[in-house]
Design a protein around this motif. Structure first.
Motif, PDB file in Angstrom:
ATOM      1  N   ARG A 289       4.761   7.148   0.440  1.00 32.65           N
ATOM      2  CA  ARG A 289       5.820   6.144   0.291  1.00 32.65           C
ATOM      3  C   ARG A 289       5.167   4.766   0.263  1.00 32.65           C
ATOM      4  NH1 ARG A 289       6.566   3.625   5.148  1.00 32.65           N
ATOM      5  NH2 ARG A 289       5.897   4.765   7.021  1.00 32.65           N
ATOM      6  N   VAL A 290       5.733   3.882  -0.514  1.00 36.28           N
ATOM      7  CA  VAL A 290       5.167   2.548  -0.659  1.00 36.28           C
ATOM      8  C   VAL A 290       5.586   1.666   0.514  1.00 36.28           C
ATOM      9  CG1 VAL A 290       5.075   0.472  -2.093  1.00 36.28           C
ATOM     10  CG2 VAL A 290       5.129   2.745  -3.153  1.00 36.28           C
ATOM     11  N   VAL A 291       4.601   1.034   1.130  1.00 36.43           N
ATOM     12  CA  VAL A 291       4.851   0.007   2.143  1.00 36.43           C
ATOM     13  C   VAL A 291       4.812  -1.329   1.399  1.00 36.43           C
ATOM     14  CG1 VAL A 291       4.081  -1.021   4.305  1.00 36.43           C
ATOM     15  CG2 VAL A 291       3.751   1.427   3.908  1.00 36.43           C
ATOM     16  N   VAL A 292       5.969  -1.879   1.112  1.00 39.31           N
ATOM     17  CA  VAL A 292       6.058  -3.071   0.274  1.00 39.31           C
ATOM     18  C   VAL A 292       5.773  -4.306   1.114  1.00 39.31           C
ATOM     19  CG1 VAL A 292       7.511  -4.439  -1.259  1.00 39.31           C
ATOM     20  CG2 VAL A 292       7.739  -1.939  -1.209  1.00 39.31           C
ATOM     21  N   ARG A 293       4.748  -5.034   0.692  1.00 38.26           N
ATOM     22  CA  ARG A 293       4.429  -6.311   1.338  1.00 38.26           C
ATOM     23  C   ARG A 293       4.422  -7.390   0.248  1.00 38.26           C
ATOM     24  NH1 ARG A 293       0.208  -3.069   4.459  1.00 38.26           N
ATOM     25  NH2 ARG A 293       1.316  -2.376   6.368  1.00 38.26           N
ATOM     26  N   GLU A 294       3.345  -8.117   0.095  1.00 38.54           N
ATOM     27  CA  GLU A 294       3.378  -9.286  -0.803  1.00 38.54           C
ATOM     28  C   GLU A 294       2.474  -9.169  -2.028  1.00 38.54           C
ATOM     29  OE1 GLU A 294       2.076 -12.254   1.889  1.00 38.54           O
ATOM     30  OE2 GLU A 294       3.982 -12.413   2.958  1.00 38.54           O
ATOM     31  N   SER A 295       1.483  -8.303  -2.015  1.00 36.56           N
ATOM     32  CA  SER A 295       0.447  -8.350  -3.042  1.00 36.56           C
ATOM     33  C   SER A 295       0.836  -7.665  -4.339  1.00 36.56           C
ATOM     34  CB  SER A 295      -0.844  -7.727  -2.514  1.00 36.56           C
ATOM     35  OG  SER A 295      -0.669  -6.327  -2.301  1.00 36.56           O
ATOM     36  N   ALA A 296       1.921  -6.861  -4.332  1.00 34.51           N
ATOM     37  CA  ALA A 296       2.329  -6.159  -5.547  1.00 34.51           C
ATOM     38  C   ALA A 296       3.821  -5.832  -5.492  1.00 34.51           C
ATOM     39  CB  ALA A 296       1.535  -4.874  -5.725  1.00 34.51           C
TER      40      ALA A 296
ATOM     41  N   THR B 119       0.831  -1.204   0.000  1.00 35.11           N
ATOM     42  CA  THR B 119       0.000   0.000   0.000  1.00 35.11           C
ATOM     43  C   THR B 119       0.864   1.252   0.000  1.00 35.11           C
ATOM     44  OG1 THR B 119      -1.877   1.095   1.096  1.00 35.11           O
ATOM     45  CG2 THR B 119      -0.188   0.124   2.518  1.00 35.11           C
ATOM     46  N   VAL B 120       0.223   2.413  -0.068  1.00 35.18           N
ATOM     47  CA  VAL B 120       0.912   3.693  -0.029  1.00 35.18           C
ATOM     48  C   VAL B 120       0.586   4.393   1.283  1.00 35.18           C
ATOM     49  CG1 VAL B 120       1.185   5.965  -1.113  1.00 35.18           C
ATOM     50  CG2 VAL B 120       0.887   3.928  -2.536  1.00 35.18           C
ATOM     51  N   HIS B 121       1.609   4.684   2.055  1.00 33.50           N
ATOM     52  CA  HIS B 121       1.452   5.416   3.311  1.00 33.50           C
ATOM     53  C   HIS B 121       1.533   6.907   3.018  1.00 33.50           C
ATOM     54  CE1 HIS B 121       1.800   5.927   7.727  1.00 33.50           C
ATOM     55  NE2 HIS B 121       2.497   7.001   7.378  1.00 33.50           N
ATOM     56  N   LEU B 122       0.541   7.670   3.493  1.00 36.54           N
ATOM     57  CA  LEU B 122       0.473   9.105   3.223  1.00 36.54           C
ATOM     58  C   LEU B 122       0.935   9.916   4.429  1.00 36.54           C
ATOM     59  CD1 LEU B 122      -3.017   9.311   1.470  1.00 36.54           C
ATOM     60  CD2 LEU B 122      -0.778   8.998   0.428  1.00 36.54           C
ATOM     61  N   ASP B 123       1.658  10.982   4.168  1.00 32.51           N
ATOM     62  CA  ASP B 123       2.038  11.927   5.212  1.00 32.51           C
ATOM     63  C   ASP B 123       1.378  13.260   4.896  1.00 32.51           C
ATOM     64  OD1 ASP B 123       3.108  13.486   7.175  1.00 32.51           O
ATOM     65  OD2 ASP B 123       5.144  13.509   6.370  1.00 32.51           O
ATOM     66  N   ALA B 124       0.310  13.567   5.629  1.00 30.98           N
ATOM     67  CA  ALA B 124      -0.443  14.806   5.406  1.00 30.98           C
ATOM     68  C   ALA B 124      -0.243  15.799   6.537  1.00 30.98           C
ATOM     69  CB  ALA B 124      -1.931  14.493   5.244  1.00 30.98           C
ATOM     70  N   GLU B 125       0.790  15.594   7.368  1.00 27.10           N
ATOM     71  CA  GLU B 125       1.022  16.535   8.465  1.00 27.10           C
ATOM     72  C   GLU B 125       1.230  17.966   7.968  1.00 27.10           C
ATOM     73  OE1 GLU B 125       4.045  17.191  12.266  1.00 27.10           O
ATOM     74  OE2 GLU B 125       3.645  15.176  11.507  1.00 27.10           O
ATOM     75  N   PRO B 126       2.005  18.186   6.873  1.00 25.91           N
ATOM     76  CA  PRO B 126       2.129  19.557   6.362  1.00 25.91           C
ATOM     77  C   PRO B 126       0.779  20.152   5.947  1.00 25.91           C
ATOM     78  CG  PRO B 126       3.838  18.157   5.440  1.00 25.91           C
ATOM     79  CD  PRO B 126       2.859  17.249   6.122  1.00 25.91           C
ATOM     80  N   CYS B 127      -0.131  19.308   5.427  1.00 26.84           N
ATOM     81  CA  CYS B 127      -1.462  19.788   5.058  1.00 26.84           C
ATOM     82  C   CYS B 127      -2.219  20.266   6.294  1.00 26.84           C
ATOM     83  CB  CYS B 127      -2.258  18.675   4.382  1.00 26.84           C
ATOM     84  SG  CYS B 127      -1.474  17.927   2.950  1.00 26.84           S
ATOM     85  N   GLY B 128      -2.135  19.510   7.385  1.00 25.50           N
ATOM     86  CA  GLY B 128      -2.803  19.909   8.613  1.00 25.50           C
ATOM     87  C   GLY B 128      -2.245  21.202   9.172  1.00 25.50           C
TER      88      GLY B 128
END
Length: 311
Positions: free
Chosen positions: A304-311, A274-283
């Motif tokens: 940033r991509v959290v690399v696991r098994e599905s892709a 999945t993709v982990h989002l950092d929106a702290e600057p937006c807040g």
């Protein structure tokens, strides 16, 4: 503790204490006197009376965030609230988060006279780049929302492209909401920039059988598609379930990548990339805008991509 207590401890008048604590620009107070008053206030643990200050300033030092019907367990919401809270605290304001309520229900808002009212669903669509006027009319979803998610969506598709996928489908939720429309525009542009084939979009609805039918139809109508980029993690998990129910495997038969990292993806097999989002600057930017300060910093989320098994 009261103003009178602070005045007595610092040896000045009550009015002088008020001028210092409110940082009144119309008054000239010596540095020594100012420090004496501030030291006395800290020592005594003086806290300004919120209601009195609200009457004086015309609003309280509270900013309300309505969480609305959107998701609050994703990385965007968590980091956005963290940034919003930190920036408000830095300017002596308090964040109050409340569940969705009818727009006509003004009782709570009238009682606390908030400085501004923000909505999390608008922030998720617009990257927190609201106007801070407290109107919350939901009209901010548009090109700014596209820009807010441009980098994370490009990151999502680039991960698939780097693994050799050229024909990719975007899996959308069943509800027809502006954020989904904005995401589709962003993804199509990102696919074009990455030199991929034109993006295919399809809906993965609930319940389980309907989601399986949707993935089956995708495979039958577009056999060239080798990967799915999902609107969010729940849609990605429904897609993974459908892949399993069709007797297929991910990523061998169909790679699947989520978006917004709820954390639930690591609990399934295969574990969801999945993709982990950092929106702290937006807040932080939203907080400054709501307080009438210069809205410095980006109005976009990073991913940033959290690399696991599905892709």
């Amino acid at each position: 503790m009261t103003l009178n207590d602070v005045a007595a401890a610092s040896g000045v008048s009550r009015a002088t204490v008020s001028f210092v604590l409110n940082d009144d620009p119309r008054q000239t107070i010596s540095t020594a006197t100012r420090e004496r008053v501030l030291t006395a206030a800290r020592t005594l643990g003086y806290v300004p009376h919120g209601i009195a200050r609200a009457l004086r300033e015309g609003s309280s030092r509270i900013v309300v965030l309505d969480i609305g019907p959107g998701r609050t367990d994703g990385s965007f919401a968590r980091s956005y609230v963290r940034g919003l809270d930190a920036e408000l605290a830095a300017h002596d304001h308090l964040l109050l988060v409340r569940p969705a309520t009818p727009r006509s229900d003004r009782q709570a808002l009238d009682a606390i006279a908030p400085r501004a009212v923000l909505r999390l669903d608008e922030a998720a669509a617009c990257g927190g780049d609201g106007d801070g006027d407290g109107s919350g009319d939901g009209s901010g979803v548009g090109e700014s929302g596209c820009a807010a998610h441009a980098d994370p969506v490009r990151t999502q598709l680039r991960h698939l492209a780097d693994r050799g996928h050229r024909h990719i489908a975007l899996a959308l939720p069943a509800h027809d909401l502006p954020p989904a429309e904005a995401r589709l525009r962003v993804a199509r542009e990102a696919a074009r920039q990455l030199g991929l084939a034109p993006l295919i979009s399809f809906v993965v609805p609930r319940p389980r059988a309907a989601g399986t039918d949707a993935v089956r139809a995708l495979r039958a109508g577009h056999p060239e598609v080798t990967a799915v980029a999902a609107f969010d993690d729940p849609v990605a998990l429904r897609t993974l379930t459908a892949v399993h129910d069709l007797g297929l495997t991910a990523p061998a038969d169909l790679a699947v990548i989520g978006y917004d990292d709820t954390g639930y993806g690591e609990l399934v097999a295969p574990a969801l990339t999945t993709v982990h989002l950092d929106a702290e600057p937006c807040g932080r930017r939203a907080a400054r805008t709501a307080l009438g300060l210069d809205a410095v910093g980006p109005a976009t989320a990073s991913g940033r991509v959290v690399v696991r098994e599905s892709a």
